[in-house]
Motif scaffolding. Structure first.
Motif, PDB file in Angstrom:
ATOM      1  N   MET A  37       0.833  -1.205   0.000  1.00 31.84           N
ATOM      2  CA  MET A  37       0.000   0.000   0.000  1.00 31.84           C
ATOM      3  C   MET A  37       0.869   1.257   0.000  1.00 31.84           C
ATOM      4  SD  MET A  37      -3.041  -1.077   2.645  1.00 31.84           S
ATOM      5  CE  MET A  37      -3.722   0.574   2.587  1.00 31.84           C
ATOM      6  N   ARG A  38       1.943   1.253   0.758  1.00 35.47           N
ATOM      7  CA  ARG A  38       2.828   2.420   0.782  1.00 35.47           C
ATOM      8  C   ARG A  38       3.514   2.627  -0.565  1.00 35.47           C
ATOM      9  NH1 ARG A  38       5.794   1.862   6.714  1.00 35.47           N
ATOM     10  NH2 ARG A  38       3.911   2.289   7.970  1.00 35.47           N
ATOM     11  N   GLN A  39       3.906   1.529  -1.228  1.00 33.42           N
ATOM     12  CA  GLN A  39       4.534   1.656  -2.543  1.00 33.42           C
ATOM     13  C   GLN A  39       3.552   2.236  -3.558  1.00 33.42           C
ATOM     14  OE1 GLN A  39       6.037  -2.198  -3.527  1.00 33.42           O
ATOM     15  NE2 GLN A  39       7.750  -2.084  -2.040  1.00 33.42           N
ATOM     16  N   ARG A  40       2.295   1.769  -3.517  1.00 28.35           N
ATOM     17  CA  ARG A  40       1.297   2.304  -4.446  1.00 28.35           C
ATOM     18  C   ARG A  40       1.055   3.785  -4.186  1.00 28.35           C
ATOM     19  NH1 ARG A  40      -1.209  -2.798  -3.531  1.00 28.35           N
ATOM     20  NH2 ARG A  40      -2.576  -1.878  -1.950  1.00 28.35           N
ATOM     21  N   GLU A  41       0.986   4.162  -2.912  1.00 28.57           N
ATOM     22  CA  GLU A  41       0.794   5.579  -2.579  1.00 28.57           C
ATOM     23  C   GLU A  41       1.979   6.405  -3.046  1.00 28.57           C
ATOM     24  OE1 GLU A  41       0.176   5.700   1.562  1.00 28.57           O
ATOM     25  OE2 GLU A  41      -1.866   4.867   1.505  1.00 28.57           O
ATOM     26  N   SER A  42       3.198   5.907  -2.908  1.00 29.39           N
ATOM     27  CA  SER A  42       4.383   6.635  -3.347  1.00 29.39           C
ATOM     28  C   SER A  42       4.384   6.798  -4.860  1.00 29.39           C
ATOM     29  CB  SER A  42       5.645   5.906  -2.903  1.00 29.39           C
ATOM     30  OG  SER A  42       5.696   5.806  -1.494  1.00 29.39           O
ATOM     31  N   SER A  43       3.988   5.759  -5.613  1.00 26.88           N
ATOM     32  CA  SER A  43       3.929   5.831  -7.074  1.00 26.88           C
ATOM     33  C   SER A  43       2.910   6.859  -7.522  1.00 26.88           C
ATOM     34  CB  SER A  43       3.596   4.455  -7.641  1.00 26.88           C
ATOM     35  OG  SER A  43       4.580   3.512  -7.273  1.00 26.88           O
ATOM     36  N   SER A  44       1.733   6.871  -6.916  1.00 31.03           N
ATOM     37  CA  SER A  44       0.698   7.838  -7.281  1.00 31.03           C
ATOM     38  C   SER A  44       1.164   9.250  -6.998  1.00 31.03           C
ATOM     39  CB  SER A  44      -0.583   7.534  -6.505  1.00 31.03           C
ATOM     40  OG  SER A  44      -1.044   6.236  -6.782  1.00 31.03           O
ATOM     41  N   THR A  45       1.816   9.463  -5.893  1.00 31.15           N
ATOM     42  CA  THR A  45       2.320  10.796  -5.543  1.00 31.15           C
ATOM     43  C   THR A  45       3.380  11.264  -6.530  1.00 31.15           C
ATOM     44  OG1 THR A  45       1.898  10.319  -3.227  1.00 31.15           O
ATOM     45  CG2 THR A  45       3.326  12.169  -3.705  1.00 31.15           C
ATOM     46  N   GLY A  46       4.243  10.394  -7.033  1.00 29.22           N
ATOM     47  CA  GLY A  46       5.280  10.763  -7.990  1.00 29.22           C
ATOM     48  C   GLY A  46       4.704  11.168  -9.327  1.00 29.22           C
ATOM     49  N   LEU A  47       3.704  10.483  -9.864  1.00 24.57           N
ATOM     50  CA  LEU A  47       3.078  10.820 -11.149  1.00 24.57           C
ATOM     51  C   LEU A  47       2.390  12.164 -11.081  1.00 24.57           C
ATOM     52  CD1 LEU A  47       1.617   7.321 -12.119  1.00 24.57           C
ATOM     53  CD2 LEU A  47       3.562   8.501 -13.169  1.00 24.57           C
ATOM     54  N   SER A  48       1.644  12.430 -10.036  1.00 26.17           N
ATOM     55  CA  SER A  48       0.942  13.714  -9.914  1.00 26.17           C
ATOM     56  C   SER A  48       1.935  14.858  -9.827  1.00 26.17           C
ATOM     57  CB  SER A  48       0.044  13.686  -8.681  1.00 26.17           C
ATOM     58  OG  SER A  48       0.816  13.492  -7.519  1.00 26.17           O
ATOM     59  N   GLY A  49       3.092  14.638  -9.208  1.00 23.46           N
ATOM     60  CA  GLY A  49       4.111  15.683  -9.124  1.00 23.46           C
ATOM     61  C   GLY A  49       4.688  16.015 -10.477  1.00 23.46           C
ATOM     62  N   GLU A  50       4.933  15.001 -11.316  1.00 23.54           N
ATOM     63  CA  GLU A  50       5.465  15.247 -12.647  1.00 23.54           C
ATOM     64  C   GLU A  50       4.478  16.041 -13.504  1.00 23.54           C
ATOM     65  OE1 GLU A  50       6.527  11.559 -14.295  1.00 23.54           O
ATOM     66  OE2 GLU A  50       8.229  11.197 -12.922  1.00 23.54           O
ATOM     67  N   LEU A  51       3.177  15.677 -13.384  1.00 20.53           N
ATOM     68  CA  LEU A  51       2.166  16.416 -14.159  1.00 20.53           C
ATOM     69  C   LEU A  51       2.114  17.867 -13.743  1.00 20.53           C
ATOM     70  CD1 LEU A  51      -0.705  13.755 -14.191  1.00 20.53           C
ATOM     71  CD2 LEU A  51       0.777  14.426 -16.100  1.00 20.53           C
ATOM     72  N   GLN A  52       2.199  18.134 -12.470  1.00 18.02           N
ATOM     73  CA  GLN A  52       2.179  19.517 -12.002  1.00 18.02           C
ATOM     74  C   GLN A  52       3.389  20.282 -12.517  1.00 18.02           C
ATOM     75  OE1 GLN A  52       1.847  19.427  -7.787  1.00 18.02           O
ATOM     76  NE2 GLN A  52      -0.290  18.694  -7.791  1.00 18.02           N
ATOM     77  N   ASN A  53       4.541  19.656 -12.555  1.00 18.31           N
ATOM     78  CA  ASN A  53       5.741  20.330 -13.070  1.00 18.31           C
ATOM     79  C   ASN A  53       5.618  20.644 -14.546  1.00 18.31           C
ATOM     80  OD1 ASN A  53       6.953  20.275 -10.575  1.00 18.31           O
ATOM     81  ND2 ASN A  53       7.882  18.239 -10.915  1.00 18.31           N
ATOM     82  N   GLN A  54       5.027  19.695 -15.314  1.00 16.91           N
ATOM     83  CA  GLN A  54       4.842  19.945 -16.740  1.00 16.91           C
ATOM     84  C   GLN A  54       3.871  21.097 -16.991  1.00 16.91           C
ATOM     85  OE1 GLN A  54       3.655  16.289 -18.544  1.00 16.91           O
ATOM     86  NE2 GLN A  54       5.661  15.272 -18.138  1.00 16.91           N
ATOM     87  N   ASN A  55       2.802  21.201 -16.226  1.00 14.73           N
ATOM     88  CA  ASN A  55       1.830  22.290 -16.406  1.00 14.73           C
ATOM     89  C   ASN A  55       2.417  23.628 -16.026  1.00 14.73           C
ATOM     90  OD1 ASN A  55      -0.132  20.505 -17.283  1.00 14.73           O
ATOM     91  ND2 ASN A  55      -0.865  20.109 -15.193  1.00 14.73           N
ATOM     92  N   MET A  56       3.339  23.632 -15.145  1.00 16.10           N
ATOM     93  CA  MET A  56       3.922  24.886 -14.689  1.00 16.10           C
ATOM     94  C   MET A  56       5.009  25.403 -15.620  1.00 16.10           C
ATOM     95  SD  MET A  56       4.184  24.240 -10.587  1.00 16.10           S
ATOM     96  CE  MET A  56       4.966  25.819 -10.335  1.00 16.10           C
TER      97      MET A  56
END
Length: 212
Positions: free
Chosen positions: A174-193
Motif C-alpha cells: 500500500m505504501r509503494q502504491r501511494e508513493s507511485s501515485s504521488t510521484g506521477l501527480s508531481g510530474e504532471l504539475q511540473n509539466q503544467n507549470m
C-alpha cells in the motif's frame, strides 16, 4: 483523692503487712460466704496466717468438701490418665506403622535402582521388571504428551507469525502504491507549470520605420 494501685509484691513493713492480711482475709471470707449463698455453691476456704493461725469457712463442712474433692480428683485423674495412655498407645502404633512403611519404600527404592537384589527370587525379580516396564510406559506416554503440546504451541506461533508477515507485506504494498501515485501527480504539475518566455537582455532593438 486518687487511689493508687497496690503492687503485687511482699509488703516489707510487718505492721502494714498484718493490717493488709486482716483486711483481705475478712474480704475473702465475705466473698466466699456470698458465693455459697447467692449461687448455692459448696465452698470451702482454708487460710493460714504468717504465724500459722488457721482461718476457715465452709458452707457444708470443710472435711466433707475435702473428701468430695479427693473423690472427684481421683475420678478425673483416672479418666485423664486412661485417655492419655490410650492416646500414647495409638501414637506408638501409628509411629511403628509409619516406620514399617518407610522401610518398605526405602527397600523398594533400592531395588528400583538395582541395589539389594541378592535376596530376591525369580518371581520377585519378574515382578520388579514388570513394575519398571509399566513405569517406563507411563514415562514415555507423558513425554509424548509434552512433545505434542510443544508442537501445537509451535504451530500456533508459526500461524501468528505468518499473519503478522502478511499484514506487513500488505502495508508495504500500500505504501509503494501511494508513493507511485504521488510521484506521477508531481510530474504532471511540473509539466503544467513550464511556460515559454522570451527574455531580452540589453537595449531594445531599433526598428526602421518607413515613412509613407
Amino acid at each position: 483523692m486518687v487511689r493508687t494501685k497496690t503492687q503485687m509484691k511482699r509488703i516489707e513493713n510487718a505492721a502494714s503487712r498484718q493490717v493488709t492480711f486482716s483486711k483481705r482475709r475478712n474480704g475473702l471470707l465475705k466473698k466466699a460466704f456470698e458465693l455459697s449463698v447467692l449461687c448455692d455453691a459448696e465452698v470451702a476456704l482454708i487460710i493460714f496466717s504468717p504465724r500459722g493461725k488457721l482461718y476457715e469457712f465452709s458452707s457444708s463442712g470443710v472435711n466433707k468438701t475435702i473428701e468430695r474433692y479427693q473423690k472427684t480428683e481421683k475420678f478425673v485423674y483416672g479418666i485423664s490418665s486412661k485417655a492419655v495412655d490410650e492416646n500414647m498407645q495409638n501414637v506408638k502404633e501409628d509411629a511403628q506403622s509409619m516406620a514399617r512403611k518407610i522401610e518398605l519404600l526405602e527397600d523398594s527404592k533400592r531395588k528400583m535402582l538395582g541395589h539389594g537384589l541378592e535376596p530376591c527370587s525369580v518371581d520377585d525379580l519378574q515382578q520388579l521388571q514388570n513394575q519398571l516396564e509399566r513405569s517406563l510406559c507411563r514415562i514415555r506416554a507423558r513425554k509424548n504428551q509434552v512433545f505434542l503440546k510443544q508442537i501445537d504451541k509451535l504451530k500456533e506461533e508459526e500461524r501468528r507469525l505468518g499473519e503478522e508477515n502478511a499484514n506487513l507485506r500488505e502495508k508495504c504494498e500500500m505504501r509503494q502504491r501511494e508513493s507511485s501515485s504521488t510521484g506521477l501527480s508531481g510530474e504532471l504539475q511540473n509539466q503544467n507549470m513550464e511556460v515559454e518566455t522570451e527574455l531580452c537582455i540589453g537595449l531594445p532593438e531599433r526598428r526602421n520605420i518607413q515613412k509613407p
